[in-house]
Write an enzyme that holds these catalytic residues in place. Structure first.
Site, PDB file in Angstrom:
ATOM      1  N   CYS A   2       1.172  -1.438   0.487  1.00 19.49           N
ATOM      2  CA  CYS A   2       0.296   0.292   0.305  1.00 19.49           C
ATOM      3  C   CYS A   2       0.978   1.232  -0.092  1.00 19.49           C
ATOM      4  CB  CYS A   2      -0.966  -0.079   1.581  1.00 19.49           C
ATOM      5  SG  CYS A   2      -2.365  -1.108   1.546  1.00 19.49           S
ATOM      6  N   GLY A  28       0.680  -0.938  -4.519  1.00 24.00           N
ATOM      7  CA  GLY A  28      -0.349  -1.273  -4.441  1.00 24.00           C
ATOM      8  C   GLY A  28      -1.647  -1.580  -5.636  1.00 24.00           C
ATOM      9  N   TYR A 257      12.491  -5.880  -1.930  1.00 23.59           N
ATOM     10  CA  TYR A 257      11.585  -5.793  -3.122  1.00 23.59           C
ATOM     11  C   TYR A 257      11.080  -4.627  -3.304  1.00 23.59           C
ATOM     12  CZ  TYR A 257       7.080  -7.324  -5.698  1.00 23.59           C
ATOM     13  OH  TYR A 257       5.648  -7.134  -5.899  1.00 23.59           O
ATOM     14  N   THR A 303      12.989  -5.820 -10.020  1.00 20.48           N
ATOM     15  CA  THR A 303      13.340  -5.613  -9.429  1.00 20.48           C
ATOM     16  C   THR A 303      14.936  -5.771  -9.055  1.00 20.48           C
ATOM     17  OG1 THR A 303      11.359  -5.289  -8.473  1.00 20.48           O
ATOM     18  CG2 THR A 303      13.160  -5.574  -6.538  1.00 20.48           C
ATOM     19  N   ASP A 365      17.514 -13.273  -8.901  1.00 19.60           N
ATOM     20  CA  ASP A 365      16.309 -12.811  -8.007  1.00 19.60           C
ATOM     21  C   ASP A 365      17.024 -12.076  -7.187  1.00 19.60           C
ATOM     22  OD1 ASP A 365      14.223 -11.790  -8.860  1.00 19.60           O
ATOM     23  OD2 ASP A 365      13.392 -13.584  -9.064  1.00 19.60           O
ATOM     24  N   ASP A 366      15.948 -10.870  -6.655  1.00 21.98           N
ATOM     25  CA  ASP A 366      16.086 -10.432  -5.363  1.00 21.98           C
ATOM     26  C   ASP A 366      15.649 -11.222  -4.176  1.00 21.98           C
ATOM     27  OD1 ASP A 366      13.221  -8.915  -7.048  1.00 21.98           O
ATOM     28  OD2 ASP A 366      12.929 -10.133  -5.212  1.00 21.98           O
TER      29      ASP A 366
HETATM   30  O1  LIG Z   1       8.779 -16.200  -6.068  1.00 19.07           O
HETATM   31  P1  LIG Z   1       7.847 -15.611  -5.982  1.00 19.07           P
HETATM   32  O2  LIG Z   1       6.562 -15.718  -5.155  1.00 19.07           O
HETATM   33  O3  LIG Z   1       7.413 -15.228  -7.476  1.00 19.07           O
HETATM   34  O4  LIG Z   1       7.820 -14.193  -5.203  1.00 19.07           O
HETATM   35  C1  LIG Z   1       8.979 -13.385  -5.733  1.00 19.07           C
HETATM   36  C2  LIG Z   1       8.973 -12.952  -6.953  1.00 19.07           C
HETATM   37  O5  LIG Z   1       8.218 -11.338  -7.592  1.00 19.07           O
HETATM   38  C3  LIG Z   1       8.475 -10.482  -6.925  1.00 19.07           C
HETATM   39  O6  LIG Z   1       8.286 -10.386  -9.029  1.00 19.07           O
HETATM   40  P2  LIG Z   1       6.867  -8.622  -9.301  1.00 19.07           P
HETATM   41  O7  LIG Z   1       7.073  -9.945 -10.390  1.00 19.07           O
HETATM   42  O8  LIG Z   1       6.514  -9.150  -7.981  1.00 19.07           O
HETATM   43  O9  LIG Z   1       7.971  -7.129  -9.867  1.00 19.07           O
HETATM   44  P3  LIG Z   1       9.182  -7.314 -10.196  1.00 19.07           P
HETATM   45  O10 LIG Z   1       8.740  -6.664 -11.574  1.00 19.07           O
HETATM   46  O11 LIG Z   1       9.520  -5.737  -9.390  1.00 19.07           O
HETATM   47  O12 LIG Z   1      10.546  -7.783 -10.045  1.00 19.07           O
HETATM   48  C4  LIG Z   1      10.056 -10.378  -7.191  1.00 19.07           C
HETATM   49  O13 LIG Z   1      10.652  -9.329  -7.486  1.00 19.07           O
HETATM   50  C5  LIG Z   1      10.365 -12.125  -7.243  1.00 19.07           C
HETATM   51  O14 LIG Z   1      10.579 -11.942  -8.546  1.00 19.07           O
HETATM   52  N1  LIG Z   2      -0.383  -3.380   2.143  1.00 22.21           N
HETATM   53  C1  LIG Z   2      -1.160  -3.250   3.302  1.00 22.21           C
HETATM   54  O1  LIG Z   2      -0.716  -2.095   3.363  1.00 22.21           O
HETATM   55  C2  LIG Z   2      -2.406  -3.181   3.527  1.00 22.21           C
HETATM   56  C3  LIG Z   2      -3.606  -2.396   4.278  1.00 22.21           C
HETATM   57  C4  LIG Z   2      -4.391  -2.823   4.863  1.00 22.21           C
HETATM   58  N2  LIG Z   2      -4.052  -3.825   5.902  1.00 22.21           N
HETATM   59  C5  LIG Z   2      -5.904  -3.534   3.746  1.00 22.21           C
HETATM   60  O2  LIG Z   2      -5.725  -5.126   3.810  1.00 22.21           O
HETATM   61  O3  LIG Z   2      -6.184  -2.979   3.041  1.00 22.21           O
HETATM   62 MG   LIG Z   3       9.855  -9.471  -9.667  1.00 23.09          MG
END
Ligand SMILES: O=P(O)(O)OC[C@H]1O[C@H](OP(=O)(O)OP(=O)(O)O)[C@H](O)[C@@H]1O
Ligand SMILES: NC(=O)CC[C@H](N)C(=O)O
Ligand SMILES: [Mg+2]
Length: 505
Positions: A2, A28, A257, A303, A365-366
């Protein structure tokens, strides 16, 4: 996660709030909302969707006023119903608009207190609506005819005592001003900015400094853990520490992340911390994988790119872009539900096969959370002709649920839960898998601000900083929010049918 924003300006603030939210979109993607105050009336627009889809010209025109707040949502409590989009509103005392980033850990007790003691009705399952009603109840208890900054700070001090968990909050109080505060551990971030105009000084609070940059506000400082900031509608700024025991322990996952690399959080450049993570992990790879014949380092956009480049530099290996990201697909990790996340990885990332053919690649990956991304990406690298596929994660193994605003409610969904590194490697079908050590991750971030003694690292070590999390609590959130619970036949659309929250589409 968020994103929250709030502005007390000297002219209309809707466009700045909108622009601020667009650069916080990575926090978000599920819902967005803006509430402004004009002529002692609230104007609201909120709905499910991305910022650009929620606000059309007709909504923006209606969002008049020099003071307002905004929110973009990634649900971590309650449901994804549009009724739980923020800002929330209560009409008493004064009229308050409210937005929250974080997650409360004593929501069940608060629910009882709100209905039994405060005699307030909560119409959603959102912890944020609860928090608003606790704050409103405390404000209601100020019986003096005028509301002074001192009283506002006492209200925040009492609220801190009642609520537990993670929260960065912004509230607009009609006829008075904007109040923002941060939990006593500073788990979730909050920055304060100022813009000088011909009409006078304007103030803004935002989850990340990047939102201030985007709308021309100068970063003043981070709001301290436990501190409250109150800006009157005339534009006077007051700040005060409202916690008796503030301790700085920001969430380390913001740096891994969540946050944008161009943000500064608690004196730390997110980008620099990621470069440090790359350096530390590169050194570990050098030490422990001297026998591995890696030809090239390839990031998994987006990321991990800063980390991967630094790993390549440290290993003195070429850095190549092997995957192209579809810029119109959002972040997969913050999507609600595993089916959607799984489908989105291949729509989001496509391999440039010539970068893989006949090579031993090190994918970076991050983090690996559910293993959704890593499993599919390794498969794509092999389909593209890679000989060997090694995998490095800039964060350590994630083995514990998160209770502070990241939607990881269930240990069973985490690929590292109950598994050793070899087993995880087999599961995602890597030829080798290496994780950053937790001490190195902490050092990588701390290097940028040595005054921070501790970070919130519970997803890695199970040490929950608020001290109120036990096994039965974790079992409770697993049952309530795990994938199985999401599949239960709650007709979410029906929840939004009440439509109490929105008076205009
Ligand atoms: O193991 P997982 O459950 O797949 O989660 C980890 C992955 O999810 C995120 O990427 P995301 O696509 O959310 O965003 P990004 O483009 O900022 O990397 C993060 O950077 C990893 O790549
Ligand atoms: N990721 C958040 O900060 C969520 C805020 C709040 N707990 C919601 O679910 O809306
Ligand atoms: Mg990613």
């Amino acid at each position: 996660m968020c994103g929250i924003v709030g502005i007390v300006g000297k002219a209309g603030v809707a466009q700045s709030l909108y622009d601020g939210l667009t650069v916080l979109q990575h926090r978000g993607q599920d819902a967005a909302g803006i509430m402004t105050i004009d002529n002692n009336m609230f104007n609201l627009r909120k709905a499910n969707g991305l910022v650009r889809d929620v606000f059309h010209t007709r909504h923006m025109k209606r969002l008049t006023g020099n003071m307002g707040i905004g929110h973009c949502r990634y649900p971590t409590a309650g449901t994804s119903s549009s009724a739980e989009a923020q800002p929330f509103y209560v009409n008493s005392p004064f009229g308050i608009a409210f937005a929250h980033n974080g997650n409360l850990t004593n929501a069940v007790e608060l629910q009882q207190e709100v209905s039994r003691i405060a005699r307030r009705h909560i119409n959603t399952t959102s912890d944020s609506e609860l928090l608003l009603n606790i704050l409103a109840h405390e404000l209601q208890n100020c019986t003096e005819s005028t509301l002074t900054p001192e009283q506002v700070f006492q209200v925040v001090a009492r609220t801190h005592k009642k609520i537990r968990g993670a929260y960065a909050v912004v509230a607009a109080i009609i006829g008075h001003g904007i109040l923002a505060f941060r939990d006593p551990y500073g788990i979730r971030p909050l920055a304060l900015g100022k813009r000088t105009t011909e009409l006078g000084d304007e103030y803004m609070v935002a989850s990340e400094s990047v939102a201030l940059d985007a709308v021309g506000f100068k970063f003043v400082r981070d709001v301290a853990p436990g501190e409250a900031v109150y800006i009157t509608e005339q534009g006077q700024l007051f700040t005060q520490q409202c916690s008796e025991t503030p301790t700085m322990s920001p969430c380390i996952f913001e740096f891994v992340y969540f946050a944008r690399p161009d943000s500064f959080i608690d004196g730390i450049s997110v980008y620099a911390s990621r470069v440090n993570m790359g350096k530390k992990l590169g050194e570990k790879i050098k030490r422990e994988w001297a026998d591995k014949d890696i030809d090239v380092v390839i990031p998994i956009p987006e990321t991990s790119m800063d980390v991967a480049l630094q790993i390549a530099n440290t290993l003195e290996l070429p850095y190549r872009q092997g995957f192209v990201k579809n810029r119109y697909i959002g972040r997969t990790f913050i999507m609600p539900g595993q089916t959607m996340r799984k489908k989105s990885v291949r729509r989001k990332l496509n391999a440039i096969s010539s970068e893989f053919k006949g090579k031993n690649v090190l994918l970076v990956d991050d983090s690996i959370v559910r293993g959704t991304t890593s499993g599919q990406i390794i498969e794509m690298a092999r389909e593209s002709g890679a000989k060997k596929v090694y995998f490095a994660s800039a964060a350590p193994e994630i083995r514990f649920p998160n209770v502070y605003g990241i939607d990881m409610p269930s240990a069973n969904e985490l690929v590292a839960y109950g598994r050793e590194i070899d087993q995880i490697s087999d599961l995602i079908q890597a030829d080798g898998l290496i994780f950053q050590d937790l001490s190195d991750l902490v050092e990588a971030v701390r290097e940028e601000n040595e005054q921070i003694a501790r970070f919130e690292t519970s997803v890695f070590d199970g040490d929950y900083i608020t001290g109120d999390i036990d096994q039965s609590y974790l079992e409770g959130i697993d049952a309530a929010r795990g994938e199985k619970a999401k599949k239960a036949p709650v007709v979410q659309a029906e929840l939004s049918n009440l439509d109490l929250h929105n008076f205009d589409q």
